[in-house]
Scaffold this active site. Structure first.
Site, PDB file in Angstrom:
ATOM      1  CG  HIS A 357      42.777 -21.171  34.219  1.00  0.00           C
ATOM      2  ND1 HIS A 357      43.044 -21.061  35.442  1.00  0.00           N
ATOM      3  CD2 HIS A 357      42.692 -19.802  33.436  1.00  0.00           C
ATOM      4  CE1 HIS A 357      43.040 -19.424  35.341  1.00  0.00           C
ATOM      5  NE2 HIS A 357      42.791 -18.925  34.373  1.00  0.00           N
ATOM      6  CE  LYS A 545      39.187 -32.406  43.768  1.00  0.00           C
ATOM      7  NZ  LYS A 545      39.950 -31.390  44.025  1.00  0.00           N
ATOM      8  NE  ARG A 546      31.176 -28.900  37.286  1.00  0.00           N
ATOM      9  CZ  ARG A 546      30.566 -28.009  36.322  1.00  0.00           C
ATOM     10  NH1 ARG A 546      30.164 -26.531  36.745  1.00  0.00           N
ATOM     11  NH2 ARG A 546      30.366 -28.292  35.242  1.00  0.00           N
ATOM     12  CE  LYS A 551      37.963 -30.800  38.321  1.00  0.00           C
ATOM     13  NZ  LYS A 551      38.847 -30.055  38.848  1.00  0.00           N
ATOM     14  CB  THR A 653      41.824 -22.862  44.035  1.00  0.00           C
ATOM     15  OG1 THR A 653      40.789 -23.244  43.265  1.00  0.00           O
ATOM     16  CG2 THR A 653      42.821 -22.271  43.169  1.00  0.00           C
ATOM     17  CE  LYS A 657      39.151 -21.857  47.492  1.00  0.00           C
ATOM     18  NZ  LYS A 657      38.341 -21.899  46.161  1.00  0.00           N
TER      19      LYS A 657
END
Ligand code: 26W
Length: 809
Positions: A357, A545-546, A551, A653, A657
């Site tokens: 992952h 998100k984290r 990111k 993910t 959504k």
């Protein structure tokens, strides 16, 4: 398959449960007891289905999968089960007859937050999909007493509070005391030869920890099948050391017990970053050993021997955290059931599969060999034998270079490299998006893939879409039901049924109205929780998100600074008002991630204090992001920020959504964004930035120099200057250094400034299109209609057929 029951029957069942379990009648009852009794009644329906499924699987001799994962993020259960069982309307009535509102119960339920982020939520989505698609498959993990910490923002700083979820959340757990297992730590190994001339290993002087399975049942959408999630709780076999107690050594008297209980006490809150703590290694072995013993015992009970094991079970390793399942399975087969090394090895190689992952180097698990030898001597001896045989096997492959050998070695430099142990042993290794699967083949596992290319496959991630559509966004679901019919609820690809209507003006208006209503619901929630005022007519721009460097929440933030400065210069600039919504947790020890939160907070405060911008720009950092919070954010979102440096986000993910709820993605060609882009086309996504290949070149040549961008681009220079001053009275020196000269040694490894100009221009285009609602709404519809491929039902089906080779009930 729905449960057929009337509201008054349900009412009767809940009353009976109240009386029998809590000794109360509904007239004299605490709200919490009523809530628990209601959950227990729903749980009883599920228990029957789990039992029927179990019997049916054994009767048919079906293959089952065990999905081992150190994390699961189920979120809340009551609404999900009621929806899946088709009893929501009658349950609502029954609860009303008891003088309560079902929504009240939904709101009371704490999230089961037994995970950090994407990996854990994916595991829960797959359990939902397996049950829905009628595959027998069970999750196995740890019953953390404290899940992911509760995040509180105090003066802009993240603080962490314990998440004690088991009181109200524990109603979903059933302890199976009689299926308790023993797990052994420490001790010594003795070698001896048995009467058949075989070398036996005896493990002695170990410490025993007891593992009690807590079962959480898993329902599927209108499915006759139900599966379970086994969560192991650790206990001590020793109550208290009376001798030490008598000597007045009170703390020592409790020590042994505490050492055992602490194993399942708390989830490690760091993701994408390993912490080499002994307790974490103990957690891993604890749940893996108990799980493997249960799998083997159940199989023995059903089949009488282990010879068919490989035909009847598949064991999946979710990232490397459960890797010890490999040597543990071999240990059980050899030491407890007399299989030879070759037999045990061959069984392990045919049952184990592994998903990677992440490619972040700091997330690739390594354990010091000495630590493993000390804590798990038998497991260590098996791993070192696998390692020896691995190097032996290379004698047949002169084509692999010395460098590749070094990279593929399981034990290297005194460390055990868990990913290499997985790849060496697993029959199949998969990545989680097309791009990511390619990257693991070409980079981190290159040697392995050159030897056995067929071992590597892709299964693009998917989501339990009914949770984020039918349950979280009932208005959109209702519209879809009426326009394309409800068949999409079992076959997400049918969402494409709305695509021919992309120019249907009244339909687009209805979509827009629903989005507006969801934005109002969001604003009301935000107002109630934090007293903030949000304009529901502003563009809702969402990054949830984290918090992580890769990111690039910082890229988003510096773009907000750019907007702020532009707007101050020209208050009449033709830009739509925007609300920037951030949410996400930072690992407690991750300094820079916490600084990013602090920047978002203070930037928001400063903007609020700037009168002429108050109605145009808003930055909201929402504390304590969790599954249930995502369920009210996604339906209100309009722009979905997926802006990681290309090559770094394995899949994502949240992007799926948000798309499903009609948000349009602004993103790089990274992870599953690549596939979103292919599904919707250039015109329905805002693509920007370098490709993974371009990033590779830039970094390989060591060519990223932030200052070139500062000097070339006046907007960047202005932003840097802004950060060098105080923001809302606070200084952000580390972030300034990070962006420019580098923090802790090297220049920002995620090349934020290199992608800035492209991002800024693309954001500008997004703003312009937002001002043409007809165009925007059309794009939104196209995103919804193309979200079907990202269903977890599809992903789970691919795992079942391509990896686990199993069939449905
Ligand atoms: C050892 C510490 C640790 C803990 C968790 C390292 C790594 C992890 C996970 C692998 C991190 C994770 O959640 N990865 C995410 O997995 C999602 C599901 O596949 C992907 O969608 C995300 O892109 C990926 O970041």
């Amino acid at each position: 398959m729905d449960i057929t029951i009337t509201a008054s029957e349900l009412y009767g069942l809940i009353r009976r449960k109240l009386l029998r379990h809590f000794g109360r009648n509904p007239e004299h009852v605490r709200l919490q007891e009523l809530y628990k009794a209601t959950c227990m009644v729903v749980r009883d329906f599920l228990a029957e289905r789990v039992d029927e499924t179990f019997n049916e699987v054994n009767a048919q001799g079906l293959k089952q999968v065990y999905y081992l994962s150190m994390e699961f993020l189920p979120g809340t259960s009551l609404r999900n089960h009621a929806f899946n069982l088709g009893i929501e309307p009658v349950l609502r009535e029954a609860v009303a007859a008891l003088g309560r509102n079902l929504d009240e119960f939904y709101e009371m339920e704490p999230d089961a937050g037994l995970g950090n982020g994407g990996l854990g939520r994916l595991a829960s989505c797959y359990l939902d999909a397996l049950a829905t698609e009628r595959y027998p498959g069970h999750g196995m993990s740890i019953c953390y007493e404290y899940g992911i910490f509760k995040q509180k923002i105090v003066d802009g700083r993240q603080t962490e509070l314990p998440d004690d979820w088991t009181d109200l959340g524990g109603v979903w757990l059933i302890a199976k005391e009689d299926e308790m297992k023993e797990v052994h730590f420490g001790g010594r190994l003795k070698e001896s030869w048995d009467e058949n001339g075989r070398l036996r290993m005896t493990h002695t002087d170990y410490r025993t920890v007891l593992a009690v399975p807590q079962e959480m049942m898993v329902s599927g959408y209108r499915s006759s099948a139900a599966n379970s999630l086994i969560l192991w709780e650790s206990r001590s076999p020793i109550e208290i050391d009376m001798e030490k107690f008598a000597e007045g050594k009170y703390l020592q008297a409790m020590e042994e017990r505490y050492k055992a209980e602490i194993i399942s006490q708390i989830l490690y809150p760091a993701d994408e970053h390993i912490e080499g703590k002994t307790l974490r290694l103990q957690q891993q072995y604890f749940f893996v050993s108990a799980s493997l013993q249960m799998i083997v015992d159940k199989h023995l009970m059903a089949y009488g021997s282990l010879d068919l094991l490989a035909d009847k079970i598949a064991i999946h390793i979710n990232d490397t955290h459960p890797t010890l399942a490999i040597p543990e399975l071999m240990r059980i087969l050899m030491d407890d059931h007399d299989y030879s090394w070759n037999e045990a090895d061959s069984i392990a190689r045919s049952v184990i599969s592994y998903t990677n992952h992440t490619v972040m180097p700091e997330a690739l698990e390594r354990w010091p060999e000495a630590l493993v030898a000390q804590e798990l001597p038998r497991i260590h001896s098996i791993i070192s034998e696998i390692n020896n045989r691995q190097s032996q096997s290379w004698l047949d492959h002169p084509e692999i270079t010395e460098e590749q050998r070094q990279e593929m070695a399981i034990i290297h430099d005194g460390n055990i490299r868990m990913a290499n142990l997985c790849v060496e042993t697993a029959h199949t290794v998969n990545g989680v998006s097309e791009l990511h699967s390619q990257i693991i083949k070409d980079n981190i596992f290159k040697g392995f893939s050159s030897l056995k290319p067929e071992k590597f496959i892709n299964v693009t991630n998917g989501i339990a879409y009914r949770r984020w559509l039918n349950q979280a966004n009932p208005k959109l679901a209702e519209l879809l039901d009426s326009v394309i019919g409800p068949a999409y609820r079992n076959d997400a690809r049918r969402l494409a049924g709305i695509l021919p209507l992309k120019d249907d003006v009244p339909l687009l208006a209805r979509l827009a109205k629903i989005k507006r209503e969801n934005k109002v619901r969001f604003s009301n929630n935000a107002n109630r929780l934090w007293g903030v005022q949000i304009d529901p007519d502003s563009l809702f721009d969402v990054q949830v998100k984290r918090i992580h460097e890769y990111k690039r929440q910082l890229l988003n933030l510096i773009h907000i600074i750019d907007l702020y400065l532009r707007w101050q210069e020209d208050p009449n600039a033709d830009l739509p008002p925007r609300t920037f919504i951030f949410a996400g947790k930072a690992a407690p020890s991750y300094f820079l991630a916490k600084e990013i939160i602090r920047l978002a907070y203070h930037l928001g405060q400063q903007i609020d204090a700037t009168p002429k911008l108050k109605d145009k720009l808003k930055v909201l950092f929402m504390e304590n992001y969790a599954v249930s919070m995502s369920e009210w954010i996604m339906p209100a979102a309009e722009l979905s920020e997926q802006i990681s440096l290309a090559g770094k986000e394995a899949s994502g993910t949240g992007n799926m959504k948000l798309m499903l709820n009609g948000a349009i993605t602004i993103g790089t060609l990274d992870g599953a964004n690549v596939e979103i882009h292919r599904a919707v086309g250039d015109d329905n996504m805002f693509l920007f930035g370098m490709t993974a290949e371009e990033v590779g070149q830039l970094l390989a040549e060591n060519n990223y120099n932030p200052w070139t961008y500062v000097l070339q681009n006046p907007s960047i220079a202005r932003i840097i200057d802004f950060i060098s001053h105080k923001i809302n009275g606070e200084s952000f020196a580390e972030i300034l250094n990070y962006l420019t000269t580098g923090f802790q040694g090297s220049a920002d490894p995620f090349c934020i400034l290199a992608d800035f100009e492209s991002y800024r221009k693309t954001q500008q285009r997004a703003g312009q299109i937002y001002q043409k609602p007809a165009e925007w709404n059309r794009m939104s519809l196209i995103n919804i209609g193309n979200a079907g491929i990202f269903s977890a039902d599809r992903s789970a089906g691919e795992y079942a057929s391509k990896i686990w080779k199993m069939s449905r009930l």
